[in-house]
Design an enzyme around this catalytic site. Structure first.
Site, mmCIF file in Angstrom:
data_model
loop_
_atom_site.group_PDB
_atom_site.id
_atom_site.type_symbol
_atom_site.label_atom_id
_atom_site.label_comp_id
_atom_site.label_asym_id
_atom_site.label_seq_id
_atom_site.Cartn_x
_atom_site.Cartn_y
_atom_site.Cartn_z
ATOM 1 N N ARG A 149 -15.150 -4.480 -28.554
ATOM 2 C CA ARG A 149 -16.108 -5.396 -29.174
ATOM 3 C C ARG A 149 -16.098 -6.770 -28.495
ATOM 4 O O ARG A 149 -17.142 -7.310 -28.151
ATOM 5 C CB ARG A 149 -15.780 -5.568 -30.661
ATOM 6 C CG ARG A 149 -16.058 -4.332 -31.514
ATOM 7 C CD ARG A 149 -15.730 -4.634 -32.976
ATOM 8 N NE ARG A 149 -16.019 -3.513 -33.838
ATOM 9 C CZ ARG A 149 -15.137 -2.562 -34.128
ATOM 10 N NH1 ARG A 149 -13.923 -2.610 -33.610
ATOM 11 N NH2 ARG A 149 -15.450 -1.559 -34.937
ATOM 12 N N ASP A 169 -11.635 0.220 -18.769
ATOM 13 C CA ASP A 169 -11.405 0.660 -20.144
ATOM 14 C C ASP A 169 -11.542 2.178 -20.174
ATOM 15 O O ASP A 169 -12.644 2.705 -20.048
ATOM 16 C CB ASP A 169 -12.398 0.013 -21.108
ATOM 17 C CG ASP A 169 -11.990 0.204 -22.569
ATOM 18 O OD1 ASP A 169 -11.520 1.308 -22.898
ATOM 19 O OD2 ASP A 169 -12.125 -0.735 -23.356
ATOM 20 N N ALA A 229 -6.127 -12.441 -25.883
ATOM 21 C CA ALA A 229 -5.833 -11.208 -26.609
ATOM 22 C C ALA A 229 -4.430 -11.226 -27.208
ATOM 23 O O ALA A 229 -4.247 -11.622 -28.361
ATOM 24 C CB ALA A 229 -6.019 -10.009 -25.678
ATOM 25 N N GLU A 259 5.400 -17.499 -29.998
ATOM 26 C CA GLU A 259 4.560 -18.546 -30.575
ATOM 27 C C GLU A 259 5.227 -19.079 -31.841
ATOM 28 O O GLU A 259 5.598 -18.289 -32.716
ATOM 29 C CB GLU A 259 3.172 -17.983 -30.901
ATOM 30 C CG GLU A 259 2.413 -17.512 -29.666
ATOM 31 C CD GLU A 259 1.023 -16.961 -29.996
ATOM 32 O OE1 GLU A 259 0.651 -16.934 -31.195
ATOM 33 O OE2 GLU A 259 0.321 -16.558 -29.065
ATOM 34 N N HIS A 277 -3.384 -20.601 -29.577
ATOM 35 C CA HIS A 277 -3.856 -19.419 -30.311
ATOM 36 C C HIS A 277 -5.010 -19.777 -31.269
ATOM 37 O O HIS A 277 -4.933 -19.553 -32.485
ATOM 38 C CB HIS A 277 -2.719 -18.764 -31.098
ATOM 39 C CG HIS A 277 -2.963 -17.320 -31.400
ATOM 40 N ND1 HIS A 277 -1.957 -16.403 -31.562
ATOM 41 C CD2 HIS A 277 -4.120 -16.621 -31.574
ATOM 42 C CE1 HIS A 277 -2.471 -15.213 -31.829
ATOM 43 N NE2 HIS A 277 -3.785 -15.325 -31.849
#
Length: 525
Positions: A149, A169, A229, A259, A277
Site C-alpha cells: 500500500r 516485491d 518502514a 528507539e 519516527h
C-alpha cells in the site's frame, strides 16, 4: 465489553466503542504489571507502537478476544501466542499510507536539495548559496523495496516528478506493477540501478538487515537510502561505514534499530537526514488510523465481522453476511458429528453444493472444526486457531465444491473419517436463518439443528416409533419434533425433546432394547 486502550488515540476514535455502551479503559504509560492486572477481565486491547503485547501479557488475559494495533505493523505483538489462544490480531494497514508516503517523497527532496543543512546554516546566520548545489529528481531512478500500500502511494507521487520507478516485491503481480508504471526487478538489480532507494518492507526474519555491507558494496555509487518502514531493515553500522567511505551518497531515516536512538553515529553524519519516527504522525493520519482501528474492533466484537486481521482471513461486511448463516450451520454440524462419533478422528471432508460453492468458504471449515472440537476438547478453540488444533492432532482436511444444487440452493456436506468408519451429515439453511439437518449417513431426514436430540438408527419395521414414544412418555419426556428418514431396510429418527427434559442414560438404554434398534445417541446442539 471491556476494552483496554494502552496508548494514545484520538477521542473521536474512543467514542466509537463508548457509543456501544462498552467500558473503555484508556490510560497510557502503565507498567507491564499494572497492564496485566487491567487485562484480567478485558475483551480486547488496543495499542500503537509503544506498548509490547507479549505472550506473558496475553496469558494474563483469559477473556481476551482481540488485539488491535492502531498502525501498519504488528511487530510489537506476539502474533504466534495470540493465534495459539484463538485471539484475533488486527491492524490498520492502509489508514496512514498517504502520511508515510508523503514523508518518504519529502525525504527524497530533502536529500536532493540539501534542505536540512541549508536551513541549519541559515539559522546560524550564514548565507552559503554555492555550498548547497542540489539536483533534480526528474529522470532519476527511484527503487522501492516493497510495493504494498505505502510503496504504491510513493510510486504514484514519484511518477508526478517524472522519476523512473523500479521495485522489488515477490508478492506483487506484473499487472499491478504495470498499472503503476513500475518495473519489477530482483533485489540485487534494485540496489544496482537505484539513485534513491526507499524501503517499504515489513520486519521479518528474512528482511532483517536487508541493507547490509555486502549489498551496499554492490549498489550504485552515490545511492541514497530512505527508510520510513522498520529500523531493523538496515545494518546501521554498515550504512554509516558506506557513507563515510563515500560509496553511499546519503540516507534519510525515520526509523532506527533502537528507539529512542542510543548510538548517534549515523544520525550525526552530515549526509544523513534524521527524523524521530514521525512518518505516520499527521493529524489526518492519526485520526484515520484510530477511527479505522476502532471501527474494525467494534465490528468484530459486536457482529463477528473480521477486517484487517493479520492472523485470519478478512472478509467484507457483505461477504460476512452471506456466510454468517452457513458459519452457524457448519458449527452445528460439527457439534452433531462429534457427539455421533466414538472413534479417533483422522480426517474431515467438507463439500459445498450449489450457490455455496461460489466465493470464499474457508471460514466455514473453521466453524465446522470449532463445533467438532467443542465436545471433545477444553475451551479455547476458535475459528482462528481451529485449523492449527486440527493440524496438531493430525486430522486431514479435504475441501471440495460442486455446482449441483442437490435440491437445495446451497448445501453443506460434512464427513468425519475414523480408522474404522465414517459419519456423514448434510445441512441447509431454511428461510435464510434456520440451520437444518437434511441427511444423516446417506439417509434423507429433515430436522432442526437445535436443542436436545435423541438420534436413532434402526431397521425399517413396524412398531419402532410407537415403542420409542411410549418409553419417552413413561419417563415424562415431551417430544417437540420427530423427524424420520428411510432408505432400503434402514431408517433414522431425530427426536427433538423439550430443553427442560432430563434424559438419563437409563432411558437411552431402555430405547436400545427395542427390537430393530441399531444405535441411540444423545446429541445437544
Amino acid at each position: 465489553m471491556k476494552i483496554v486502550v494502552a496508548d494514545d488515540l484520538p477521542a473521536s476514535a474512543l467514542d466509537i466503542l463508548r457509543d456501544e455502551g462498552w467500558t473503555v479503559d484508556a490510560r497510557t504509560g502503565r507498567a507491564p504489571e499494572q497492564l496485566a492486572t487491567d487485562l484480567a477481565d478485558a475483551d480486547a486491547i488496543v495499542v500503537r507502537s509503544a506498548t509490547k503485547v507479549t505472550s506473558a501479557l496475553i496469558n494474563a488475559a483469559p477473556k481476551l478476544r482481540a488485539i488491535a494495533r492502531a498502525g501498519t505493523g504488528v511487530d510489537n505483538v506476539d502474533v504466534s501466542a495470540a493465534s495459539g489462544r484463538g485471539i484475533v490480531v488486527m491492524n490498520a494497514p492502509g489508514a496512514n499510507s498517504v502520511s508515510v508516503a508523503e514523508l518518504a517523497v519529502g525525504l527524497v527532496l530533502a536529500m536532493a536539495r540539501h534542505l536540512p543543512a541549508a536551513d541549519a546554516a541559515m539559522k546560524q546566520g550564514k548565507w552559503e548559496k554555492k555550498k548547497f548545489l542540489g539536483e533534480e529528481v526528474r529522470e532519476k531512478t527511484l527503487g522501492l523495496a516493497g510495493l504494498g500500500r505505502i510503496g504504491q502511494e510513493v510510486a504514484r507521487r514519484a511518477a508526478a516528478f517524472d522519476m523512473r520507478i523500479i521495485a522489488h516485491d515477490p508478492f506483487i503481480s506484473e499487472d499491478v506493477a504495470a498499472d503503476l508504471g513500475v518495473e519489477l526487478v530482483s533485489l540485487d538489480d534494485l540496489f544496482a540501478r537505484s539513485d534513491y532507494l526507499s524501503l517499504h518492507m515489513p520486519s521479518t526474519a528474512t528482511t532483517k538487515n536487508i541493507v547490509n555491507a555486502d549489498r551496499l558494496a554492490k549498489s550504485r555509487k552515490g545511492i541514497r537510502i530512505i527508510n520510513t518502514a522498520r529500523g531493523d531493515l538496515i545494518d546501521e553500522s554498515a550504512l554509516a561505514d558506506a557513507i563515510e567511505a563515500g560509496h553511499v551518497g546519503g540516507a534519510a531515516l525515520d526509523v532506527f534499530q533502537k528507539e529512542p536512538t542510543v548510538d548517534h553515529r549515523l544520525q550525526m553524519l552530515p549526509q544523513v537526514v534524521a527524523t524521530p519516527h514521525i512518518a505516520a504522525s499527521t493529524r489526518e493520519g492519526q485520526e484515520l488510523v484510530g477511527m479505522e482501528t476502532m471501527a474494525a474492533l467494534r465490528d468484530f466484537l459486536r457482529d463477528g465481522i473480521i477486517r484487517n486481521a493479520v492472523n485470519i482471513p478478512s472478509v467484507s461486511p457483505e461477504e460476512f453476511m452471506r456466510l454468517k448463516p452457513f458459519l452457524e450451520l457448519g458449527e452445528r454440524l460439527g457439534q452433531f458429528l462429534a457427539q455421533m462419533n466414538d472413534g479417533r478422528v483422522n480426517g474431515l471432508g467438507v463439500r459445498y453444493y450449489g450457490d455455496l460453492a461460489e466465493g470464499r468458504n474457508d471460514m466455514i471449515v473453521n466453524s465446522v472444526l470449532v463445533g467438532l472440537f467443542k465436545p471433545m476438547l477444553e475451551a479455547g478453540v476458535t475459528p482462528l486457531n481451529s485449523r492449527n488444533v486440527s493440524h496438531e492432532r493430525g486430522i486431514e482436511i479435504i475441501e471440495s465444491r460442486s455446482t449441483l444444487s442437490r435440491n437445495y440452493t446451497s448445501l453443506l456436506s460434512v464427513k468425519l473419517h475414523t480408522p474404522d468408519s465414517e459419519r456423514w451429515v448434510e445441512g441447509a439453511v431454511f428461510e435464510r436463518t434456520t440451520p437444518r439437518l437434511v441427511l444423516l449417513d446417506g439417509i434423507a431426514v429433515e430436522a432442526p439443528l437445535d436443542g436436545t436430540m435423541i438420534v436413532i438408527r434402526n431397521t425399517d419395521q413396524p412398531g419402532v416409533i410407537g415403542d420409542i414414544g411410549t418409553i419417552l412418555g413413561k419417563h415424562r419426556v415431551n417430544i417437540a419434533n420427530f423427524a424420520l428418514g428411510r432408505h432400503g431396510d434402514s431408517a433414522v429418527g431425530v427426536v427433538t425433546v423439550d430443553e427442560t427434559a432430563e434424559i438419563p442414560q437409563s432411558v437411552l438404554a431402555e430405547i436400545r432394547k427395542v427390537k430393530g434398534i441399531r444405535e441411540v445417541r444423545l446429541v445437544r446442539v
